[in-house]
Structure formats: structure tokens, C-alpha cells
Design an enzyme around this catalytic site. Structure first.
Site, mmCIF file in Angstrom:
data_model
loop_
_atom_site.group_PDB
_atom_site.id
_atom_site.type_symbol
_atom_site.label_atom_id
_atom_site.label_comp_id
_atom_site.label_asym_id
_atom_site.label_seq_id
_atom_site.Cartn_x
_atom_site.Cartn_y
_atom_site.Cartn_z
ATOM 1 C CG ASP B 236 -1.707 1.248 1.411
ATOM 2 O OD1 ASP B 236 -1.633 2.127 0.526
ATOM 3 O OD2 ASP B 236 -2.402 1.376 2.433
ATOM 4 C CD GLN B 239 -0.505 8.668 3.748
ATOM 5 O OE1 GLN B 239 0.231 9.629 3.549
ATOM 6 N NE2 GLN B 239 -1.811 8.790 3.830
ATOM 7 C CE LYS B 262 -4.086 8.872 1.036
ATOM 8 N NZ LYS B 262 -5.110 9.631 1.700
ATOM 9 C CB CYS B 400 -8.818 5.595 8.418
ATOM 10 S SG CYS B 400 -10.127 6.715 7.996
#
Lengths: 150, 443
Positions: B236, B239, B262, B400
């Protein structure tokens, strides 16, 4: 901090720092707990309603932000001496205040509930509405949740 | 055919960084970007129209890029130009506009391919976002390869989007979920992760960078260990993608996901990278138009990659916008962006550490662009509210990632995050506002 001063007047900060009735009522007749999943806050409200159907004691406990704490603290002070029906009306008035509905708030207002106006700043911050009403909604749930008397 | 969407001329940071040239020529990776030297943050800021806004009379200090990054005009105008000049539905159009739109959509995919250094263009699947991409893998890879008792290994710092899809799959298929523990610094110790890899681990799925703490996970070592245990790996990268260079071939990950918004790109678009042989072996995620080779009422043959996974009309303009965003960060240079943000993180860590009731949460050795903190006696929501009144935009809450918050024993934190346009002056604004919070709530 001009804008947030509206949200945090002295009375709110005072209730937030030195909350009234932050405790449990051992012999409470009504109780409920709820949380605000968006921030992890939780609040428990306990009430002692006597046989004459009057709230004799009101308290809250839990973990919450200044707004939610101040609102809960103020609420417990205002509830004492009220009937459940009056408590519900008080919530309606508070909800109107937090939603910025001044007309509805003022309708039939008494001196005591005017104390709630210290929280009127919340109407400009919709995301904080849940903080301000958390204890109140828990109180409504508590009114519906009578503990069995044995 | 020459597509028009990128032919936009304007003064821009990219000129001062590149020493000339226009934004439309930045195709090669790292062009003009990744050499050491002066990082002209003011020139970068001039590309982001929203940064000129004031909030409550104060200049906006936008410190919430980890939730969503702001957009440079190059992205805004790429979408505008696409709608204004090149828009139509893609594929099978017999007219010029449709061909142009198709070409621009395919071009965006090639930009993502180059950006991630994927071997093949068709290993890039456009999704609605990172969440959608993880759900795609959970549903489709899960359908093809996971059976009752098979294990999926996560970590304790995952975003809900990398937890819930696997729980849904667990309900459906009876898989077993495990999570590598997080230490007090907010790191995932490699040996703990390795210890949880077993003969039944089919997939390890974990974040590259924690959205709450900024911890950078040792993904290269984790991928190698998972492969040695016979497991596939999903990264993932939501970020990390805007902060560091990612090379999926060098990493050898099997899947990697990220969101466009993002990465200074549009909302509504994300990317799933998957190795060809895996994507080929996986069933479609959704059925519909564009994902088929032929349909009769009895039988459907699926389209080849990547169309097999892109049912329906995709986010075409958003793909074009994402391509422009990739051009942008590539031209500024990811190494330079990372270095700039590391400087801001170090400066912010130093300044906030001087505020007595404040505790920084997450002290990993490897950390990127995220600063989470709590203040003794002041609720994160009240802090964030007060910061807003000074024009400082931060996030407060559980971000989250409730399992991580439970591990840390905190209901919520305040989180400031840094992007390529942030400045030390904004860190100063944050610090000063926090000092005011201290006075107001604690004194």
C-alpha cells in the site's frame, strides 16, 4: 484566535477544565453510554429519577474534548429538578441552539436554559455538533433505559 | 496524432527548477530534478493556486497532505484542457475526439508505468483509488488463490482500507488474518514480521509508510522474506508515492496500490500495479462494458489486460490529470522532494519538542513527512479547532487506523503532514498556534 474564542468562551473552558458532576451515580435509576466513533470519545450518563418522576441527580463520565465535556457538565446542572418531559424539551432547545436556530431556541426559554448560550458558538462548526450533543443524546437514551429495581 | 491536453504555457516552478523549458516537456524520469542544490519552495508554491488563500484572516498553512494533497495548476489545467478540447468516451470511437481521448488515457497509463518502472503497460490498472485497488485484489486474487485456512499477513499499523477488505474476504472464504506487531516507536520489527510468515501465508499486505506515524517500513526486506516463505506481496504505497521513488521491478512486489489525490492529482483515480502473470490468472473484479472480448447471452470472453479489470467508463479526465501530476513531481524530482520534506520534519520535530505538554507519537528511525502528536490535558479535536483559527490545517482523530491507535493506547492524535510545497514558516505558524493552545487550555 478571534473565531475560536466564540467556540471557547471562558465559561466553556471552565466547565471543560473543572467539569461538574463527573462521576458515577451508584444508585442511578437510568443509565446509558455512547461514543463518537469519529474521535473515540465516549460518555456515560447516569440519572436518578425519584418516584415523583423528577430528576434528582445527574452525572456523566468518560473521555471527551473540551466542548463535549463542557456541554455534558452544563447539562447535568440543568437537568436536576426537571421531569423527563422537561429534559427532552431542554434537549430540543439545546439542539436548536447548536444548530443555529435562534428562533426555536428562544421560544419559551427560561433563565436557566439561557445558560446554554455559552455553547452557541458551535453552530459555526458543523463537525463539532456531534461533540456538543454527545452527552445530550446519551441522556435521551438513558431516559429510555430504566435500570431494573430489585 | 498529437494530443493537446498538455500544451499549456505558464510561468512555473518547473521553469526555475529546470532552468527553462515548459511544463509540457517533462516526460523523462527525474528530468532536471534529482540533483542536489537549491529547492525553490516559493516557485513550487506559486504553482498551487489554493495556497494563496487566507483562513480566518491568516495565510493558509496546509499541513494535511497525507489526507489529500493540493493540486498544481498543471493538473487543474490538464483536466480543463482535456474537457475543453479532447473529451469523449474512449475506445471504439470512430471519430477524432474519441481517438484523441483514448490516446491521452493510454498515455497516462504509460506515465504511471514509467513512474513505477513497471515492465509492461498492461500491468497498470486504473481504479477509483487505493481502497478500490485493495478491494480488487482481495476479491479477485482472493477468489483465485485463497482458500479456507490460508493466511494473509498484515501489520498492526495498517489503514482501515488494508484491513476491512481482508476481513470481508475472511467472512466469505474462511481465510486467517495475522498482523505483525508494532513496537513502541511505531516500527514493525522485521524479525517479528518474519516470524509470522508460515507455510500457509499466501499473501502479505502492508503499508510502505504509516499514515498515522510516518514510519517507513523496510519493504524490500519484507518482500524478500515473504517471497522466501512462498507468499505474494501487496504494497500500500498511498503514503509513500508522493515522497520517494518507487521501482516495482527492483522491489519485486507482486501488487502495489496508490491514490491519485495524494500525489497532487485528482480524486476518483488510483492505480493497481500487478505482475502480469498474476493479473492474467485472476478473474475479473467487476463485469460490464470495456472488460469483455465478446458477449453472448450464454458466454462472455474477457478482454486482455488491463481492460479486464476496468469495467465501465473509467475516470478518463482523472487519468489525464494523474499523468500531469506525475509529470509535475517527476520534474521537481522525488529525491529533492523527499529531502525537502525530511528537512521540514526534522525542523518541526525540534520545534514541537520544545512545547512541554506535547508528546510526539511515533519515533521510528525511518520516518517520512508525518508528525503525529498529543498534548497532555487537551483533546486533539480542540487542538485542531484552535489551529484552524490560525489558518493551520491539520487532522485530528484516529486517522482510519483504529487497531494502531489501540496499540498506542490513544483514542486520537493530531497529525501534521508535509508535502512538497510546505515551508519552515508554516512549521513556525503551527508551533506558535500550539503555544497559544497551551496558554488557552492549560494555563
Amino acid at each position: 484566535m478571534s473565531d475560536s474564542v466564540e467556540l471557547y468562551p471562558k465559561a466553556v473552558l471552565d466547565h471543560g477544565r473543572h467539569p461538574r458532576n463527573r462521576r458515577a451515580i451508584a444508585d442511578c435509576s437510568h443509565f446509558a453510554r455512547s461514543d463518537n466513533p469519529s474521535c473515540g470519545d465516549d460518555v456515560a450518563v447516569s440519572l436518578r429519577i425519584d418516584r415523583g418522576n423528577v430528576i434528582r441527580d445527574a452525572a456523566f463520565d468518560g473521555r471527551s474534548c473540551v466542548l463535549a465535556t463542557a456541554s455534558a457538565s452544563l447539562m447535568t446542572e440543568l437537568l436536576v429538578g426537571k421531569t423527563p418531559a422537561q429534559a427532552k424539551m431542554l434537549f430540543q432547545r439545546f439542539h436548536a441552539l447548536a444548530a443555529g436556530d435562534t428562533e426555536k431556541f428562544k421560544d419559551g426559554m427560561d433563565v436557566e436554559s439561557a445558560r446554554m448560550t455559552v455553547l452557541s458558538g458551535v453552530h459555526a462548526y458543523p463537525v463539532r455538533m456531534r461533540c456538543a450533543t454527545l452527552a445530550w443524546k446519551t441522556m435521551l437514551a438513558a431516559l429510555e433505559n430504566e435500570r431494573s429495581q430489585q | 496524432m498529437k494530443a493537446a491536453a498538455e500544451e499549456i504555457e505558464r510561468p512555473s516552478a518547473l521553469k526555475s527548477i529546470d532552468g527553462g523549458g515548459s511544463v509540457s516537456v517533462c516526460h523523462g524520469p527525474d528530468r532536471g530534478g534529482d540533483h542536489a542544490g537549491f529547492y525553490d519552495v516559493e516557485a513550487v508554491r506559486a504553482d498551487f493556486p489554493i495556497l494563496g488563500e487566507t483562513m480566518h484572516g491568516y495565510p493558509l498553512a496546509y499541513l494535511d497532505s497525507a489526507a489529500s494533497a493540493q493540486k498544481p495548476f498543471q493538473v487543474i489545467e490538464a483536466e480543463y484542457a482535456f474537457y475543453a478540447r479532447d473529451y469523449a468516451n474512449i475506445h471504439r470511437g470512430f471519430y477524432v475526439l474519441s481517438q484523441r481521448a483514448t490516446e491521452l488515457y493510454d498515455q497516462a497509463r504509460r506515465k504511471v508505468q514509467a513512474f513505477l518502472n513497471a515492465r509492461h503497460e498492461h500491468e497498470i490498472v486504473f481504479t477509483r483509488g487505493a481502497t478500490d485497488a485493495i478491494n480488487l485484489v482481495a476479491a479477485s486474487f482472493g477468489e483465485a488463490f485463497l482458500n479456507e485456512g490460508d493466511e494473509v499477513l498484515l501489520t498492526g499499523l495498517e489503514h482501515h482500507s488494508n484491513i476491512v477488505p481482508w476481513q470481508l474476504l475472511r467472512e466469505k472464504k474462511g481465510i486467517v488474518l495475522k498482523a505483525a506487531p508494532v513496537n513502541d516507536a511505531g516500527e514493525v520489527p522485521l524479525d517479528e514480521f518474519i516470524r509470522l510468515l508460515g507455510p500457509r501465508t499466501r499473501l502479505a499486505a502492508f503499508a510502505h509508510v504509516s499514515n498515522v506515524l510516518g514510519t517507513v517500513l523496510p519493504i524490500a526486506e519484507m518482500i524478500r522474506a515473504a517471497h522466501e516463505a512462498g507468499a505474494k506481496v501487496l504494497i500500500d504505497a498511498a503514503q509513500s508515492v508522493a515522497h520517494m521513488k518507487i521501482d516495482v521491478q527492483a522491489l519485486d512486489c507482486d501488487f502495489l496500490v496508490f491514490s491519485g489525490h495524494k500525489l497532487y492529482g485528482p480524486t476518483g483515480i488510483g492505480v493497481l500495479y500487478g505482475k502480469e502473470e498474476l493479473l492474467d490468472a485472476m478473474p475479473p473484479y467487476q463485469g460490464g462494458g470495456d472488460m469483455i472480448a465478446s458477449v453472448s447471452l450464454e458466454r462472455t470472453t474477457y478482454a486482455p489486460l488491463p481492460a479486464k479489470f476496468e469495467a465501465g467508463t473509467p475516470p478518463i479526465a482523472q487519468a489525464v490529470g494523474l499523468g500531469a501530476a506525475i509529470n509535475y513531481v517527476t520534474a521537481v524530482g522525488l529525491h529533492r522532494i523527499g529531502a525537502h520534506e525530511a528537512g521540514l520534519l526534522a525542523y518541526a520535530t525540534e520545534r514541537l519538542s520544545a512545547i512541554k505538554p506535547l508528546t510526539i507519537v511515533g519515533t521510528a528511525v525511518q520516518k517520512a513527512s508525518v508528525l503525529s502528536f498529543v498534548m497532555d490535558g487537551v483533546h486533539p479535536h480542540d487542538i485542531a479547532q484552535m489551529l484552524d483559527s490560525r489558518g493551520v490545517a491539520v487532522r485530528a482523530g484516529h486517522h482510519c487506523a483504529q487497531p494502531l491507535m489501540a496499540r498506542l493506547g490513544l483514542p486520537a492524535t493530531v497529525r501534521a503532514t508535509f508535502g512538497l510545497y510546505n515551508t519552515t514558516a508554516e512549521v513556525d505558524a503551527l508551533t506558535e498556534a500550539l503555544e497559544e493552545v497551551e496558554v488557552m487550555f492549560l494555563q
